[in-house]
Scaffold this motif. Structure first.
Motif, PDB file in Angstrom:
ATOM      1  N   ALA A  84       0.947  -1.100   0.285  1.00 10.74           N
ATOM      2  CA  ALA A  84       0.285   0.377  -0.339  1.00 10.74           C
ATOM      3  C   ALA A  84       0.413   1.330   0.232  1.00 10.74           C
ATOM      4  CB  ALA A  84      -1.333   0.349   1.145  1.00 10.74           C
ATOM      5  N   SER A  85       0.415   1.885  -0.305  1.00 11.71           N
ATOM      6  CA  SER A  85       1.046   3.762  -0.655  1.00 11.71           C
ATOM      7  C   SER A  85       1.227   4.270   0.599  1.00 11.71           C
ATOM      8  CB  SER A  85       0.989   4.277  -1.073  1.00 11.71           C
ATOM      9  OG  SER A  85      -0.678   5.030  -1.330  1.00 11.71           O
ATOM     10  N   HIS A  86      -0.124   3.738   1.391  1.00 15.06           N
ATOM     11  CA  HIS A  86      -0.200   4.770   3.321  1.00 15.06           C
ATOM     12  C   HIS A  86      -0.602   3.712   4.170  1.00 15.06           C
ATOM     13  CE1 HIS A  86      -0.305   7.990  -0.106  1.00 15.06           C
ATOM     14  NE2 HIS A  86      -0.110   9.322   0.860  1.00 15.06           N
ATOM     15  N   PHE A  87      -0.213   3.954   5.060  1.00 14.57           N
ATOM     16  CA  PHE A  87      -0.710   3.727   6.358  1.00 14.57           C
ATOM     17  C   PHE A  87      -0.738   4.469   7.371  1.00 14.57           C
ATOM     18  CE2 PHE A  87       3.382   3.136   7.582  1.00 14.57           C
ATOM     19  CZ  PHE A  87       3.895   3.853   8.698  1.00 14.57           C
ATOM     20  N   ALA A  88      -2.304   4.014   8.383  1.00 17.17           N
ATOM     21  CA  ALA A  88      -2.844   5.381   8.758  1.00 17.17           C
ATOM     22  C   ALA A  88      -2.704   4.843  10.621  1.00 17.17           C
ATOM     23  CB  ALA A  88      -3.955   5.578   8.512  1.00 17.17           C
ATOM     24  N   ILE A  89      -1.951   5.694  11.460  1.00 17.99           N
ATOM     25  CA  ILE A  89      -2.192   5.139  12.821  1.00 17.99           C
ATOM     26  C   ILE A  89      -2.679   6.112  13.615  1.00 17.99           C
ATOM     27  CG2 ILE A  89      -0.595   4.934  14.874  1.00 17.99           C
ATOM     28  CD1 ILE A  89       0.592   3.634  12.984  1.00 17.99           C
ATOM     29  N   SER A  90      -4.340   5.085  14.192  1.00 23.37           N
ATOM     30  CA  SER A  90      -4.728   5.086  15.223  1.00 23.37           C
ATOM     31  C   SER A  90      -4.568   5.489  16.415  1.00 23.37           C
ATOM     32  CB  SER A  90      -6.120   4.921  14.687  1.00 23.37           C
ATOM     33  OG  SER A  90      -6.936   4.995  13.618  1.00 23.37           O
ATOM     34  N   VAL A  91      -3.560   6.249  17.456  1.00 26.98           N
ATOM     35  CA  VAL A  91      -3.624   5.622  18.795  1.00 26.98           C
ATOM     36  C   VAL A  91      -4.518   5.874  19.476  1.00 26.98           C
ATOM     37  CG1 VAL A  91      -2.429   6.441  20.339  1.00 26.98           C
ATOM     38  CG2 VAL A  91      -1.692   7.082  18.343  1.00 26.98           C
ATOM     39  N   LEU A  92      -5.418   4.627  20.122  1.00 22.27           N
ATOM     40  CA  LEU A  92      -6.140   4.752  20.939  1.00 22.27           C
ATOM     41  C   LEU A  92      -6.241   5.178  22.395  1.00 22.27           C
ATOM     42  CD1 LEU A  92      -7.015   0.491  20.554  1.00 22.27           C
ATOM     43  CD2 LEU A  92      -7.500   2.300  19.217  1.00 22.27           C
ATOM     44  N   SER A  93      -7.573   5.136  23.100  1.00 25.98           N
ATOM     45  CA  SER A  93      -7.701   6.337  24.072  1.00 25.98           C
ATOM     46  C   SER A  93      -8.515   4.719  24.482  1.00 25.98           C
ATOM     47  CB  SER A  93      -8.559   7.018  24.019  1.00 25.98           C
ATOM     48  OG  SER A  93     -10.179   6.189  24.565  1.00 25.98           O
ATOM     49  N   SER A  94      -7.525   5.859  25.875  1.00 23.94           N
ATOM     50  CA  SER A  94      -8.062   4.253  27.373  1.00 23.94           C
ATOM     51  C   SER A  94      -9.828   3.602  27.254  1.00 23.94           C
ATOM     52  CB  SER A  94      -8.304   4.949  28.418  1.00 23.94           C
ATOM     53  OG  SER A  94      -8.982   6.385  28.896  1.00 23.94           O
ATOM     54  N   ARG A  95     -10.594   4.010  26.625  1.00 22.01           N
ATOM     55  CA  ARG A  95     -12.035   3.826  26.281  1.00 22.01           C
ATOM     56  C   ARG A  95     -11.925   2.638  25.209  1.00 22.01           C
ATOM     57  NH1 ARG A  95     -15.484   9.512  27.647  1.00 22.01           N
ATOM     58  NH2 ARG A  95     -17.163   8.250  28.678  1.00 22.01           N
ATOM     59  N   GLN A  96     -10.752   2.300  24.499  1.00 21.26           N
ATOM     60  CA  GLN A  96     -11.132   1.657  23.499  1.00 21.26           C
ATOM     61  C   GLN A  96      -9.932   0.552  24.118  1.00 21.26           C
ATOM     62  OE1 GLN A  96      -9.312   4.822  20.517  1.00 21.26           O
ATOM     63  NE2 GLN A  96     -11.622   4.486  20.229  1.00 21.26           N
ATOM     64  N   VAL A  97     -10.079   0.110  25.367  1.00 21.54           N
ATOM     65  CA  VAL A  97     -10.359  -1.613  25.489  1.00 21.54           C
ATOM     66  C   VAL A  97     -10.902  -2.547  24.184  1.00 21.54           C
ATOM     67  CG1 VAL A  97      -9.633  -3.591  26.416  1.00 21.54           C
ATOM     68  CG2 VAL A  97      -8.803  -1.440  27.578  1.00 21.54           C
ATOM     69  N   GLU A  98     -11.764  -2.521  24.158  1.00 17.37           N
ATOM     70  CA  GLU A  98     -12.833  -3.378  23.119  1.00 17.37           C
ATOM     71  C   GLU A  98     -11.499  -3.529  21.315  1.00 17.37           C
ATOM     72  OE1 GLU A  98     -13.879  -1.529  24.600  1.00 17.37           O
ATOM     73  OE2 GLU A  98     -15.827  -2.845  26.144  1.00 17.37           O
ATOM     74  N   VAL A  99     -12.033  -2.025  20.881  1.00 11.57           N
ATOM     75  CA  VAL A  99     -11.172  -2.020  20.189  1.00 11.57           C
ATOM     76  C   VAL A  99      -9.830  -2.801  19.487  1.00 11.57           C
ATOM     77  CG1 VAL A  99     -11.085  -0.410  17.995  1.00 11.57           C
ATOM     78  CG2 VAL A  99     -12.861   0.262  19.852  1.00 11.57           C
ATOM     79  N   SER A 100      -8.845  -2.197  20.939  1.00  9.63           N
ATOM     80  CA  SER A 100      -8.031  -2.982  20.368  1.00  9.63           C
ATOM     81  C   SER A 100      -7.777  -4.665  20.586  1.00  9.63           C
ATOM     82  CB  SER A 100      -6.897  -2.704  22.100  1.00  9.63           C
ATOM     83  OG  SER A 100      -5.757  -3.681  21.892  1.00  9.63           O
TER      84      SER A 100
END
Ligand SMILES: Cc1cc2nc3c(=O)[nH]c(=O)nc-3n(C[C@H](O)[C@H](O)[C@H](O)COP(=O)(O)O)c2cc1C
Length: 320
Positions: free
Chosen positions: A83-99
């Motif tokens: 891929a030409s690009h990647f994105a980083i989303s730094v998780l908040s303490s309320r996003q354990v389920e997303v992790s």
């Protein structure tokens, strides 16, 4: 001479050795270094890939470079490398389920989270505390991982606390207690509106909650004073002296509250001992029910971790 590292003696070796002899032990050693948690994503052709990583790190300010590493055997590795690009989303303490979702390899991970497409179509996870949209600049071999270097083309920083990963567990970050202790010891701690004295904060929170609860009390025909007396008498009969001592209400307020409660049929008096009648017990139960609902409303949106920490602090203060 005492060194500033004097407390080092408290630290004991748990395990040590050759990292290849016991991979799990080696991982535990690496886990002593806390990190944040990010979701890194990319879009290549029709394929959207994303995974939880804690290998994300800053590299350079000018040029703006970041890195992260991916297991060579990951099913997403090819798409990330092409891929030409990647994105980083730094998780908040309320996003354990997303992790957990993006760490599990779940097929529907992008259907189960909300996101918006960034540069190159790479998904930016909603609710993250930072987004970094990067052009893939370089790839290095790093043993069983590829190291990807990205040039940051755009970033966003948002409110919120970071999610922390340390010693194999999710955690939250907080200011080191030594900072406040040092300021108090140096006499430089000055309470401000934003950073009040903790005990003042407790008092004003209690008063504020009591004010907010007032309309619920009123709806049940109870005043702050009669409510307090009902509460104390629900633990057993009491004399007017002990009520005055325990409720911290003045003698006059206690007498008024008791005569009101007797008139309403909620309290009876026998040989100087006041106690709740059946109707009084029922009223107290109704009040408790309202308080339970009110508390749930007020605590809505506060994470379990925050609540557990607050409960520990209150418990400690109460036991002093
Ligand atoms: C907190 C956390 C950090 C992780 N860090 C990394 C990492 O830096 N690199 C990596 O390749 N996998 C890492 N993983 C594992 C991947 O997220 C996981 O293997 C994911 O399922 C890979 O996606 P895939 O199934 O598309 O390969 C991490 C997982 C968690 C929960």
């Amino acid at each position: 001479m005492t060194t500033i590292n004097a407390l080092a003696a408290d630290s004991q070796v748990i395990e040590h050795g050759d990292p290849l002899a016991d991979g799990r032990a080696f991982r535990r050693c690496l886990g002593q270094y806390p990190t944040g948690v990010s979701i890194v994503t990319a879009r290549h052709g029709e394929k959207t890939v994303g995974m939880a990583v804690n290998s994300f790190a800053a590299v350079s300010l000018d040029p703006a470079l970041v890195l992260w590493s991916i297991r060579c055997e990951s099913g997403s590795a090819a798409a990330f490398l092409e891929a030409s690009h990647f994105a980083i989303s730094v998780l908040s303490s309320r996003q354990v389920e997303v992790s957990q979702l993006f760490g599990s390899g779940h097929e529907d991970r992008f259907k189960l989270t909300s996101w918006t497409a960034g540069i190159g179509g790479a998904p930016l996870i909603d609710g993250a505390i930072a987004h970094l949209e990067c052009r893939l600049a370089k790839v290095y071999e790093g043993g069983d991982h590829w190291i990807l270097i990205g040039q940051v083309e755009r970033y966003t920083r948002s409110t919120g606390e970071p999610l922390v990963f340390a010693q194999g567990q999710y955690a939250v970050s907080q200011n080191h207690p030594q900072l406040a202790a040092a300021a108090r010891a140096a006499g430089t701690y000055e309470p401000t509106r934003e950073n009040p004295l903790f005990t003042s904060l407790l008092t004003s929170t209690s008063q504020h909650m009591s004010r907010l609860f007032q309309e619920h009390r009123q709806a049940l025909g109870v005043t702050p004073a009669t409510s307090r007396v009902l509460n104390f008498l629900s633990q057993g009969a009491a004399s007017i002296d002990s009520l005055e001592h325990d409720t911290l209400l003045g003698r006059g307020a206690i007498e008024d509250a008791l005569s009101e409660l007797i008139k309403q049929g909620f309290v009876e008096v026998n040989a100087g001992e006041y106690s709740l009648t059946a109707a009084g017990l029922e009223k107290r139960l109704a009040l408790t029910q309202r308080a339970v609902e009110f508390t749930a409303e007020q605590l809505d949106g506060i994470s379990d971790a925050d609540l557990a920490a607050a409960t520990r602090v209150m418990g400690k203060l109460l036991s002093n």
